[in-house]
Scaffold this motif. Structure first.
Motif, PDB file in Angstrom:
ATOM      1  N   ALA A 159      -2.748  14.222   8.174  1.00 26.06           N
ATOM      2  CA  ALA A 159      -2.215  15.341   7.400  1.00 26.06           C
ATOM      3  C   ALA A 159      -1.215  14.888   6.348  1.00 26.06           C
ATOM      4  O   ALA A 159      -0.917  15.646   5.421  1.00 26.06           O
ATOM      5  N   VAL A 160      -0.702  13.675   6.474  1.00 22.33           N
ATOM      6  CA  VAL A 160       0.169  13.132   5.432  1.00 22.33           C
ATOM      7  C   VAL A 160      -0.701  12.752   4.241  1.00 22.33           C
ATOM      8  O   VAL A 160      -1.568  11.885   4.352  1.00 22.33           O
ATOM      9  N   PHE A 161      -0.480  13.404   3.120  1.00 27.08           N
ATOM     10  CA  PHE A 161      -1.240  13.110   1.896  1.00 27.08           C
ATOM     11  C   PHE A 161      -0.818  11.749   1.349  1.00 27.08           C
ATOM     12  O   PHE A 161      -1.659  10.893   1.035  1.00 27.08           O
ATOM     13  N   ALA A 162       0.489  11.568   1.192  1.00 24.51           N
ATOM     14  CA  ALA A 162       1.029  10.321   0.647  1.00 24.51           C
ATOM     15  C   ALA A 162       2.519  10.283   0.908  1.00 24.51           C
ATOM     16  O   ALA A 162       3.161  11.319   1.130  1.00 24.51           O
ATOM     17  N   TRP A 163       3.066   9.092   0.881  1.00 30.61           N
ATOM     18  CA  TRP A 163       4.523   8.920   0.911  1.00 30.61           C
ATOM     19  C   TRP A 163       5.025   8.858  -0.524  1.00 30.61           C
ATOM     20  O   TRP A 163       4.539   8.060  -1.313  1.00 30.61           O
ATOM     21  N   GLU A 164       5.997   9.702  -0.851  1.00 29.78           N
ATOM     22  CA  GLU A 164       6.587   9.672  -2.188  1.00 29.78           C
ATOM     23  C   GLU A 164       7.941   8.968  -2.107  1.00 29.78           C
ATOM     24  O   GLU A 164       8.761   9.282  -1.241  1.00 29.78           O
ATOM     25  N   THR A 165       8.170   8.031  -3.006  1.00 29.87           N
ATOM     26  CA  THR A 165       9.401   7.231  -2.954  1.00 29.87           C
ATOM     27  C   THR A 165      10.638   8.110  -2.959  1.00 29.87           C
ATOM     28  O   THR A 165      11.681   7.736  -2.388  1.00 29.87           O
ATOM     29  N   THR A 209      11.601   0.757  -7.623  1.00 28.44           N
ATOM     30  CA  THR A 209      10.395   1.455  -7.174  1.00 28.44           C
ATOM     31  C   THR A 209       9.381   0.492  -6.564  1.00 28.44           C
ATOM     32  O   THR A 209       8.806   0.770  -5.510  1.00 28.44           O
ATOM     33  N   THR A 210       9.152  -0.630  -7.210  1.00 22.96           N
ATOM     34  CA  THR A 210       8.123  -1.544  -6.707  1.00 22.96           C
ATOM     35  C   THR A 210       8.532  -2.151  -5.366  1.00 22.96           C
ATOM     36  O   THR A 210       7.690  -2.351  -4.485  1.00 22.96           O
ATOM     37  N   LYS A 211       9.837  -2.396  -5.181  1.00 23.20           N
ATOM     38  CA  LYS A 211      10.303  -2.890  -3.881  1.00 23.20           C
ATOM     39  C   LYS A 211      10.110  -1.830  -2.805  1.00 23.20           C
ATOM     40  O   LYS A 211       9.669  -2.138  -1.682  1.00 23.20           O
ATOM     41  N   ASP A 242       4.593   7.392  -6.710  1.00 20.32           N
ATOM     42  CA  ASP A 242       5.797   7.058  -7.460  1.00 20.32           C
ATOM     43  C   ASP A 242       6.595   8.337  -7.726  1.00 20.32           C
ATOM     44  O   ASP A 242       6.121   9.239  -8.417  1.00 20.32           O
ATOM     45  N   GLY A 243       7.822   8.412  -7.205  1.00 23.08           N
ATOM     46  CA  GLY A 243       8.662   9.595  -7.381  1.00 23.08           C
ATOM     47  C   GLY A 243       9.585   9.521  -8.581  1.00 23.08           C
ATOM     48  O   GLY A 243      10.580  10.255  -8.641  1.00 23.08           O
ATOM     49  N   PHE A 244       9.281   8.671  -9.550  1.00 20.44           N
ATOM     50  CA  PHE A 244      10.098   8.546 -10.755  1.00 20.44           C
ATOM     51  C   PHE A 244      10.087   9.847 -11.546  1.00 20.44           C
ATOM     52  O   PHE A 244       9.057  10.502 -11.683  1.00 20.44           O
ATOM     53  N   HIS A 245      11.256  10.221 -12.081  1.00 13.80           N
ATOM     54  CA  HIS A 245      11.409  11.496 -12.787  1.00 13.80           C
ATOM     55  C   HIS A 245      11.024  11.333 -14.260  1.00 13.80           C
ATOM     56  O   HIS A 245      11.720  10.674 -15.025  1.00 13.80           O
ATOM     57  N   ILE A 300       1.669   2.350 -13.855  1.00 17.31           N
ATOM     58  CA  ILE A 300       0.215   2.229 -13.952  1.00 17.31           C
ATOM     59  C   ILE A 300      -0.227   0.826 -13.528  1.00 17.31           C
ATOM     60  O   ILE A 300      -1.246   0.653 -12.847  1.00 17.31           O
ATOM     61  N   ARG A 301       0.544  -0.181 -13.917  1.00 16.27           N
ATOM     62  CA  ARG A 301       0.146  -1.573 -13.636  1.00 16.27           C
ATOM     63  C   ARG A 301       0.482  -2.013 -12.216  1.00 16.27           C
ATOM     64  O   ARG A 301      -0.128  -2.958 -11.698  1.00 16.27           O
ATOM     65  N   ASP A 302       1.425  -1.367 -11.554  1.00 19.35           N
ATOM     66  CA  ASP A 302       1.953  -1.821 -10.268  1.00 19.35           C
ATOM     67  C   ASP A 302       0.950  -1.581  -9.142  1.00 19.35           C
ATOM     68  O   ASP A 302       0.585  -0.444  -8.836  1.00 19.35           O
ATOM     69  N   ASP A 303       0.508  -2.662  -8.491  1.00 16.26           N
ATOM     70  CA  ASP A 303      -0.475  -2.536  -7.417  1.00 16.26           C
ATOM     71  C   ASP A 303       0.103  -1.868  -6.169  1.00 16.26           C
ATOM     72  O   ASP A 303      -0.650  -1.422  -5.302  1.00 16.26           O
TER      73      ASP A 303
END
Length: 607
Positions: free
Chosen positions: A200-206, A217-219, A235-238, A247-250
């Motif tokens: 039920a967890v869609f995703a973890w948001e930073t 963020t990448t760490k 990515d929870g960046f505002h 976009i590039r970060d794996d």
């Protein structure tokens, strides 16, 4: 306290509510720039539900602490509303953080570095348990950039550091990792499933709207992936414009943007540009948008659908309270117009076209899924709460219900007659839903409630009673002046700035020299006046009369319920009450001695 029967009825309602497509069989995964699940491509139009796991708006007049944890009924009402509207994904707000010096009775998720409140997380456990039953995926942001719920400022303060240190200080990053590790590795106390294994967890948001360097963020994302290879990382960046680095970060699987421009063309242009950047690389969805008219929302959602954006979540949906009615939230950035939405939409929020907006959301939620919207379902039976006074009848409403019928009888076996029809549970804020004025003093009654919508009526609720009637009550909620016998000329009915008044949307404003007079059948037994003062409290003058001409001043008690101006510049709630001896008083006069707003008057009479 509610009776055991009531608790059992609530549990039965939750367990037996219809599910969507059934239990999840796969985690959400990505395929290029698409989100996928067991049904194929996952696209959604749905809602942010900020208080799904943590209530910030429990604001009855006499309540000093607006924070509390939701129970199963409330969580189920929220997610059932989303299910009925065709939503497949919801987003909570971030985890709350203890603020130095605040009332220790305020529940918080994070109470210190590596320290967590078990009861608060049990509410999140219930969110995921109900989400599994309803077939709704949940996005969970770990921490907030802003101070509303403590956020990074409070987390940094644990170490006597400043907010901006959160992005660079290694000790604070270790504290953040403890939060992430605690959540991902937690075992749900309801289901027994670890969060990292919960579909039920869609995703973890930073985090929520983090104003952070990409290096942080990448760490953070890399650490999440080291603990959990089942779930995607968001990515929870505002931003309104996607970062190239994201976009590039794996380590980042999904990118998102938030949009609150009053110009829909600007928002649409940003969404198109972002989708062009993400296309073929990563899934992209609109994480927040809103505070715009229904026709503008339609244009935004149509863009999301046509541009093959994965989804959009509007701000925001609130749900029913276990005490009856809804939780309310006026939006500070909504131009003193927009409030949280309540499914299926009500006349009380016609000023921002709540019903039309929610109908649109439902239409687009099914359209983006490529399926026809099913027929509206009949509501489930409501749950009638214990009744001590026929002037204060409330119930836990039914998801999708537009109105209710209150029925009563003098015999538990009937016949049942309608005391009133077409009652809304969204007409008032944190007040009893129904005052039965047609009862006879000296008699006793049983009650039940039936929910209604365009599809039909529910089965009756449980029965409450017998309730003995010793008097009647005039209740004036200040929606108009129909109950006022006489008044001065300069009074005004106020509906704006509800947040300053604990969400009370109907008040009668006056100043020194203004007055109101109420008339009832004698005798007046007791009375209450609920009021709000902007600054210094200067008491009203209260007087009673038998003939409406000669008034005699009456004594009163006063109790203040002010807990500080807070973040919303709250007015000071003050409750006045008194009794009147004798059997002749039929008029109550209330005289203003300074600028004040009255939110409710209750007068018990007869008997």
């Amino acid at each position: 306290m509610k009776r055991i029967l009531t608790a059992l009825l609530i549990l039965s309602f939750v367990v037996n509510s219809p599910a969507s497509e059934g239990a999840f069989t796969k985690f959400v995964y990505r395929q290029g720039d698409k989100l996928m699940d067991e049904h194929g491509e996952l696209r959604f139009v749905s809602f942010n539900i900020p208080n799904l796991h943590y209530v910030e708006d429990n604001m009855p007049f006499t309540e000093l602490n607006p924070w509390r944890l939701p129970n199963e009924f409330e969580i189920a009402d929220a997610l059932e509303a989303v299910r009925q509207m065709g939503g497949r994904v919801v987003r909570t707000y971030a985890l709350s953080v203890r603020v130095s010096g605040e009332d220790s009775n305020i529940p918080r998720h994070i109470i210190g570095p590596g320290q967590f409140d078990e009861k608060a997380f049990q509410a999140l456990d219930m969110v995921l348990a109900v989400a599994n039953r309803k077939g709704i995926r949940v996005i969970i942001p770990f921490i907030d950039n802003w101070k509303w719920w403590g956020g990074i400022e409070a987390a940094a303060a644990f170490r006597s550091k400043k907010q901006q240190d959160f992005w660079t200080d290694p000790v604070l990053f270790e504290d953040y990792k403890k939060i992430v590790g605690f959540v991902i590795n937690r075992t749900n106390t309801v289901t027994g499933v670890k969060y990292r294994d919960d579909k039920a967890v869609f995703a973890w948001e930073t985090g929520n709207e983090l104003v952070c360097p990409h290096e942080w963020t990448t760490k953070a994302a890399a650490y999440m992936k080291s603990l959990d290879n089942n779930h995607l990382v968001l990515d929870g960046f505002h931003t309104t414009k996607l970062r190239d680095e994201s976009i590039r970060d794996d380590n980042i699987d999904i990118v998102t943007t938030h949009h609150y421009s009053k110009n829909p063309a600007e928002t649409i242009g940003q969404i198109k540009s972002n989708m062009a950047k993400a296309r073929g690389k990563k899934p992209y969805f609109v994480g927040e948008f809103g505070f715009i008219p229904t026709d503008a929302v339609e244009k935004v959602l149509q863009t999301v659908i046509e541009e093959n954006v994965s989804g959009a979540l509007i701000w925001s949906l609130r749900f029913r309270s276990r005490d009856g009615g809804f939780y309310w939230h006026s939006e500070p950035y909504g131009g003193d117009l927009f409030k949280s939405y309540h499914w299926p939409g009500f006349a009380s929020n016609a000023s921002f076209d709540e019903t039309g907006l929610l109908e649109l959301m439902r239409q687009k939620a099914f359209e983006i899924r490529g399926i026809a919207a099913p027929a509206i379902e009949k509501p489930a039976p409501p749950v009638l709460l214990d009744i001590e006074d026929v002037a204060a009848i409330s119930w836990q409403g039914s998801a999708g219900a537009q109105s209710y019928i209150v029925e009563r009888t003098q015999s538990k076996d009937g016949p049942w007659l309608a005391a009133k029809c077409n009652i809304s549970d969204a007409a008032l804020q944190y007040r009893p839903l129904f005052n039965d004025t047609s009862v006879e003093i000296g008699k006793s009654y049983y009650y039940r409630v039936i929910a209604m919508n365009s599809a039909g009526i529910s089965k009756p609720s449980n029965i409450a009673g017998p309730v003995s009637v010793s008097n009647k009550t005039l209740v004036d909620e200040m929606q108009d002046m129909q109950f006022i016998h006489k008044h001065s000329d300069n009074l005004s009915l106020e509906i704006k700035q509800a947040r300053n008044f604990k969400e009370d949307a109907h008040r009668l404003k006056g100043k020194s020299g203004d007055f109101v007079v109420y008339k009832v059948e004698p005798p007046i037994n007791s009375w209450k006046v609920y009021s709000f003062f902007p600054d210094e409290i200067t008491d009203f003058r209260f007087s009673a009369s038998a003939d409406g001409r000669s008034f005699e001043q009456v004594k009163f008690e006063r109790k203040d319920y002010f807990a500080g101006k807070g973040e919303y510049d709250y007015y000071k709630p003050v409750l006045y009450k008194g009794t009147i001896s004798g059997d002749k008083a039929a008029y109550l006069k209330i005289e203003y001695n300074t600028e004040t707003q009255i939110s409710c008057v209750e007068i018990k009479y007869g008997g």
